[in-house]
Design a protein around this motif. Structure first.
Motif, PDB file in Angstrom:
ATOM      1  N   CYS A  77     -18.511  -2.741  -6.354  1.00 54.85           N
ATOM      2  CA  CYS A  77     -17.729  -2.381  -7.549  1.00 54.85           C
ATOM      3  C   CYS A  77     -17.660  -3.588  -8.485  1.00 54.85           C
ATOM      4  O   CYS A  77     -17.656  -4.739  -8.041  1.00 54.85           O
ATOM      5  N   HIS A  78     -17.534  -3.327  -9.782  1.00 56.97           N
ATOM      6  CA  HIS A  78     -17.487  -4.433 -10.732  1.00 56.97           C
ATOM      7  C   HIS A  78     -16.074  -4.826 -11.134  1.00 56.97           C
ATOM      8  O   HIS A  78     -15.888  -5.796 -11.863  1.00 56.97           O
ATOM      9  N   ARG A  79     -15.038  -4.076 -10.673  1.00 48.29           N
ATOM     10  CA  ARG A  79     -13.657  -4.447 -10.975  1.00 48.29           C
ATOM     11  C   ARG A  79     -12.813  -4.260  -9.731  1.00 48.29           C
ATOM     12  O   ARG A  79     -13.035  -3.350  -8.931  1.00 48.29           O
ATOM     13  N   VAL A  80     -11.795  -5.130  -9.584  1.00 48.44           N
ATOM     14  CA  VAL A  80     -10.965  -5.086  -8.383  1.00 48.44           C
ATOM     15  C   VAL A  80     -10.208  -3.771  -8.281  1.00 48.44           C
ATOM     16  O   VAL A  80      -9.958  -3.259  -7.187  1.00 48.44           O
ATOM     17  N   GLU A  81      -9.840  -3.163  -9.449  1.00 46.46           N
ATOM     18  CA  GLU A  81      -9.139  -1.876  -9.408  1.00 46.46           C
ATOM     19  C   GLU A  81     -10.018  -0.800  -8.772  1.00 46.46           C
ATOM     20  O   GLU A  81      -9.514   0.095  -8.080  1.00 46.46           O
ATOM     21  N   LEU A  82     -11.322  -0.893  -8.998  1.00 46.89           N
ATOM     22  CA  LEU A  82     -12.231   0.092  -8.426  1.00 46.89           C
ATOM     23  C   LEU A  82     -12.411  -0.133  -6.933  1.00 46.89           C
ATOM     24  O   LEU A  82     -12.629   0.813  -6.167  1.00 46.89           O
ATOM     25  N   VAL A  83     -12.304  -1.392  -6.514  1.00 50.66           N
ATOM     26  CA  VAL A  83     -12.328  -1.694  -5.083  1.00 50.66           C
ATOM     27  C   VAL A  83     -11.155  -1.002  -4.401  1.00 50.66           C
ATOM     28  O   VAL A  83     -11.302  -0.349  -3.355  1.00 50.66           O
ATOM     29  N   ASP A  84      -9.966  -1.140  -4.984  1.00 56.07           N
ATOM     30  CA  ASP A  84      -8.769  -0.524  -4.409  1.00 56.07           C
ATOM     31  C   ASP A  84      -8.914   0.999  -4.330  1.00 56.07           C
ATOM     32  O   ASP A  84      -8.566   1.624  -3.325  1.00 56.07           O
ATOM     33  N   GLY A  85      -9.423   1.607  -5.406  1.00 59.39           N
ATOM     34  CA  GLY A  85      -9.557   3.060  -5.435  1.00 59.39           C
ATOM     35  C   GLY A  85     -10.551   3.563  -4.403  1.00 59.39           C
ATOM     36  O   GLY A  85     -10.300   4.552  -3.695  1.00 59.39           O
ATOM     37  N   THR A  86     -11.714   2.873  -4.284  1.00 58.22           N
ATOM     38  CA  THR A  86     -12.721   3.283  -3.312  1.00 58.22           C
ATOM     39  C   THR A  86     -12.208   3.105  -1.889  1.00 58.22           C
ATOM     40  O   THR A  86     -12.414   3.966  -1.015  1.00 58.22           O
ATOM     41  N   SER A  87     -11.532   1.989  -1.654  1.00 58.74           N
ATOM     42  CA  SER A  87     -10.959   1.745  -0.330  1.00 58.74           C
ATOM     43  C   SER A  87      -9.961   2.846   0.031  1.00 58.74           C
ATOM     44  O   SER A  87      -9.943   3.337   1.169  1.00 58.74           O
ATOM     45  N   GLY A  88      -9.159   3.262  -0.940  1.00 61.30           N
ATOM     46  CA  GLY A  88      -8.190   4.339  -0.696  1.00 61.30           C
ATOM     47  C   GLY A  88      -8.877   5.648  -0.360  1.00 61.30           C
ATOM     48  O   GLY A  88      -8.421   6.391   0.518  1.00 61.30           O
ATOM     49  N   THR A  89      -9.989   5.948  -1.061  1.00 61.06           N
ATOM     50  CA  THR A  89     -10.730   7.183  -0.771  1.00 61.06           C
ATOM     51  C   THR A  89     -11.305   7.157   0.644  1.00 61.06           C
ATOM     52  O   THR A  89     -11.207   8.141   1.388  1.00 61.06           O
ATOM     53  N   LEU A  90     -11.897   6.038   1.042  1.00 58.16           N
ATOM     54  CA  LEU A  90     -12.455   5.933   2.396  1.00 58.16           C
ATOM     55  C   LEU A  90     -11.357   6.067   3.454  1.00 58.16           C
ATOM     56  O   LEU A  90     -11.566   6.699   4.497  1.00 58.16           O
ATOM     57  N   SER A  91     -10.200   5.501   3.163  1.00 59.06           N
ATOM     58  CA  SER A  91      -9.086   5.608   4.112  1.00 59.06           C
ATOM     59  C   SER A  91      -8.634   7.057   4.260  1.00 59.06           C
ATOM     60  O   SER A  91      -8.318   7.507   5.380  1.00 59.06           O
ATOM     61  N   ARG A  92      -8.608   7.793   3.149  1.00 58.44           N
ATOM     62  CA  ARG A  92      -8.212   9.207   3.227  1.00 58.44           C
ATOM     63  C   ARG A  92      -9.171  10.016   4.091  1.00 58.44           C
ATOM     64  O   ARG A  92      -8.785  10.984   4.733  1.00 58.44           O
ATOM     65  N   TYR A  93     -10.436   9.614   4.103  1.00 61.81           N
ATOM     66  CA  TYR A  93     -11.427  10.309   4.921  1.00 61.81           C
ATOM     67  C   TYR A  93     -11.528   9.732   6.332  1.00 61.81           C
ATOM     68  O   TYR A  93     -12.394  10.145   7.115  1.00 61.81           O
ATOM     69  N   GLY A  94     -10.684   8.765   6.638  1.00 61.36           N
ATOM     70  CA  GLY A  94     -10.684   8.193   7.982  1.00 61.36           C
ATOM     71  C   GLY A  94     -11.895   7.344   8.280  1.00 61.36           C
ATOM     72  O   GLY A  94     -12.312   7.228   9.447  1.00 61.36           O
ATOM     73  N   ILE A  95     -12.487   6.725   7.273  1.00 64.78           N
ATOM     74  CA  ILE A  95     -13.671   5.891   7.454  1.00 64.78           C
ATOM     75  C   ILE A  95     -13.242   4.434   7.554  1.00 64.78           C
ATOM     76  O   ILE A  95     -12.776   3.844   6.573  1.00 64.78           O
ATOM     77  N   PRO A  96     -13.349   3.813   8.732  1.00 64.95           N
ATOM     78  CA  PRO A  96     -12.960   2.398   8.863  1.00 64.95           C
ATOM     79  C   PRO A  96     -13.872   1.511   8.033  1.00 64.95           C
ATOM     80  O   PRO A  96     -15.086   1.730   7.966  1.00 64.95           O
ATOM     81  N   HIS A  97     -13.300   0.501   7.416  1.00 62.76           N
ATOM     82  CA  HIS A  97     -14.089  -0.357   6.538  1.00 62.76           C
ATOM     83  C   HIS A  97     -13.368  -1.688   6.305  1.00 62.76           C
ATOM     84  O   HIS A  97     -12.168  -1.806   6.521  1.00 62.76           O
ATOM     85  N   GLY A  98     -14.123  -2.653   5.859  1.00 60.14           N
ATOM     86  CA  GLY A  98     -13.561  -3.914   5.419  1.00 60.14           C
ATOM     87  C   GLY A  98     -13.617  -4.006   3.910  1.00 60.14           C
ATOM     88  O   GLY A  98     -14.263  -3.191   3.242  1.00 60.14           O
ATOM     89  N   VAL A  99     -12.929  -5.007   3.356  1.00 58.49           N
ATOM     90  CA  VAL A  99     -12.916  -5.231   1.911  1.00 58.49           C
ATOM     91  C   VAL A  99     -13.272  -6.686   1.643  1.00 58.49           C
ATOM     92  O   VAL A  99     -12.688  -7.601   2.239  1.00 58.49           O
ATOM     93  N   ILE A 100     -14.234  -6.887   0.766  1.00 59.78           N
ATOM     94  CA  ILE A 100     -14.607  -8.235   0.335  1.00 59.78           C
ATOM     95  C   ILE A 100     -14.196  -8.380  -1.119  1.00 59.78           C
ATOM     96  O   ILE A 100     -14.867  -7.901  -2.034  1.00 59.78           O
ATOM     97  N   ALA A 101     -13.025  -8.978  -1.318  1.00 64.77           N
ATOM     98  CA  ALA A 101     -12.477  -9.154  -2.666  1.00 64.77           C
ATOM     99  C   ALA A 101     -11.475 -10.293  -2.634  1.00 64.77           C
ATOM    100  O   ALA A 101     -10.904 -10.603  -1.571  1.00 64.77           O
ATOM    101  N   SER A 102     -11.265 -10.902  -3.774  1.00 62.31           N
ATOM    102  CA  SER A 102     -10.339 -12.022  -3.878  1.00 62.31           C
ATOM    103  C   SER A 102      -8.932 -11.597  -3.473  1.00 62.31           C
ATOM    104  O   SER A 102      -8.438 -10.554  -3.907  1.00 62.31           O
ATOM    105  N   GLY A 103      -8.301 -12.407  -2.624  1.00 67.82           N
ATOM    106  CA  GLY A 103      -6.928 -12.138  -2.229  1.00 67.82           C
ATOM    107  C   GLY A 103      -6.773 -11.131  -1.119  1.00 67.82           C
ATOM    108  O   GLY A 103      -5.648 -10.769  -0.752  1.00 67.82           O
ATOM    109  N   VAL A 104      -7.882 -10.660  -0.551  1.00 69.58           N
ATOM    110  CA  VAL A 104      -7.827  -9.656   0.515  1.00 69.58           C
ATOM    111  C   VAL A 104      -8.429 -10.263   1.782  1.00 69.58           C
ATOM    112  O   VAL A 104      -9.511 -10.857   1.743  1.00 69.58           O
TER     113      VAL A 104
END
Length: 460
Positions: free
Chosen positions: A59-86
């Motif tokens: 993703c090119h913006r941190v807000e989009l990282v948050d949104g995509t991470s939320g979508t994956l969580s709703r589908y029960g898909i385990p994942h990591g996040v590579i972003a500043s402050g996380v």
């Protein structure tokens, strides 16, 4: 919750799979705004994860990282996040990544089976090229997602992808009920200024509707908010620099109906998940364009904010900037490819002349810095127009936005074609571009003239 796909999403998924099995390693997926690109990406990601293949979503913006991470969580898909402050989880097969953070740690990461690049029309930017080039060179498959496979300079994305898979057109999504129907109100003719009183038009066309406005800068946004508040309408401003807590509380108030009009600057564009921030479904019923854009991508994304469906809903688009004259119908059929596509620009109206307060002479657009009227004794007036030009640039014209019929829109396009056909020389085309108010009429005329010459040679 398993990822459930619509019929057209299943069709796109099958086509992508077939292309990858052919050995093609760079595939672009075009899906109109609101068609569910993130849901489709979640499906790709889940299938890769279940076969123990590593996959990164960029993703090119941190807000989009948050949104995509939320979508994956709703589908029960385990994942990591590579972003500043996380705090990262390097063991996860799936990673949702911020481009800015990722480009600083490329050498320490394992090469994934595939990278999925969101909003791929940004891929020409230096950070994107660095990251994409690194992983593709190391053998990763590249899957791009975009609603508009077209760079800001009008070029296609053939330098980055080998094949393209097309989703349904916006009109098809509306017909199927996946997007709402809409009414588009615009000026009679385009101009340099915004047309129509913002509050009066909102009251007449969208009173009581949850509305999002797109402003050109913070000063304009705050000024618009004050106009709505003075009229007794609950309104608020947000931009990319608004503190996260304030942004979240404002969006929640908007979702709850405590705020009806939300004016933003460079925030509610591509991929921003309003519902994820609000923590509840949010239906935007009206969008208002208070700035012009040359970007077809932004134009369609702004409009798409109001096209999320709801029973009986008809979205309202108040196009005070006249962006329709630049980009055409929101639900127009557009032929996308990986080749260059400069797009079609509709007719722009001539700017009104300005009158010199000293000699009462008039100057036409493009306005000179000083009055060029010559007195009988041969001396030029020389009055400075800088103050008047500055006032014009800040002005919001009085006017009326009208809902143009399909016949009227087609007539406008025919007038444009006829004017260009009747321009018999490069000088005539340059004059036409100047009359339409194009920023660089010489460049526009040269491109038109060169295209005409190429067609003539091909015919010969």
């Amino acid at each position: 919750m398993a990822v459930s796909l619509r019929n057209y999403q299943e069709r796109v998924s099958r086509e992508v799979g077939a292309i990858l099995r052919e050995g093609v390693r760079r595939v672009l997926v075009q899906m109109s705004t609101g068609a569910g690109k993130t849901v489709l990406a979640s499906h790709f990601i889940d299938r890769a994860r279940l076969t123990d293949r590593r996959i990164y979503f960029l993703c090119h913006r941190v807000e989009l990282v948050d949104g995509t991470s939320g979508t994956l969580s709703r589908y029960g898909i385990p994942h990591g996040v590579i972003a500043s402050g996380v705090r990262s989880d390097p063991s996860a097969l799936v990673q949702v990544c911020s481009i800015e953070t990722l480009k600083g740690c490329l050498d320490g990461l394992p090469v994934p089976w595939a990278i999925i690049v969101d909003e791929t029309h940004h891929c020409r930017a230096a950070g994107w090229e660095q990251v994409i080039g690194h992983f593709v060179a190391a053998g990763a498959i590249l899957i791009g997602l975009t609603a508009t496979p077209k760079r800001l300079d009008g070029r296609g994305l053939g330098a980055f992808f080998d094949r393209i898979v097309l989703g349904p057109q916006t009109a098809q999504l509306i017909e199927a009920g996946h997007l709402s129907r809409f009414r588009h109100f615009m000026p009679d003719a385009p101009g340099k200024f915004l047309v129509g009183d913002p509050v009066a038009h909102w009251k007449r066309r969208a009173s009581g509707l949850r509305s999002v406005g797109f402003a050109k800068d913070v000063a304009q946004s705050r000024q618009l908010v004050e106009q709505f508040r003075e009229a007794g309408i609950a309104a608020a401003h947000l931009d990319g620099n608004t503190p996260a807590d304030e942004r979240r509380e404002t969006i929640r108030a908007f979702a709850g109906g405590e705020i009806l009009v939300l004016i933003n600057v460079d925030l509610f564009g591509e991929g921003f998940d309003l519902a994820a921030v609000a923590g509840r479904p949010v239906t935007v019923d009206c969008v208002m364009f208070y700035r012009r854009t040359k970007s077809l991508s932004l134009y369609l994304q702004w409009a798409g904010r109001a096209l999320r469906p709801f029973p009986g809903k008809v979205a309202i688009i108040l196009d005070h900037a006249g962006n329709w004259y630049q980009h055409g119908d929101i639900d127009a059929v557009r032929i996308w490819s990986l080749g260059d596509d400069t797009g079609k620009i509709a007719k722009k109206a001539e700017r009104a002349p300005i009158t010199c307060p000293e000699c009462f002479g008039q100057a036409r657009f493009p306005y000179p810095k000083t009055c060029e009227t010559v007195y009988p004794d041969g001396e030029p007036c020389g009055h400075s127009f800088e103050k008047q030009i500055a006032e014009i640039q800040m002005k919001i014209e009085e006017g009326e936005l009208k809902e143009k019929t399909k016949h009227e829109r087609e007539a406008a396009r025919r007038r444009q074609k006829r004017e260009e056909f009747e321009a018999d020389s490069l000088a005539d085309l340059t004059r036409l571009g100047r009359e339409r108010g194009y920023r660089d009429p010489h460049k526009w005329a040269f491109l038109k003239w060169s295209g005409r010459k190429r067609k003539t040679r091909s015919a010969a």
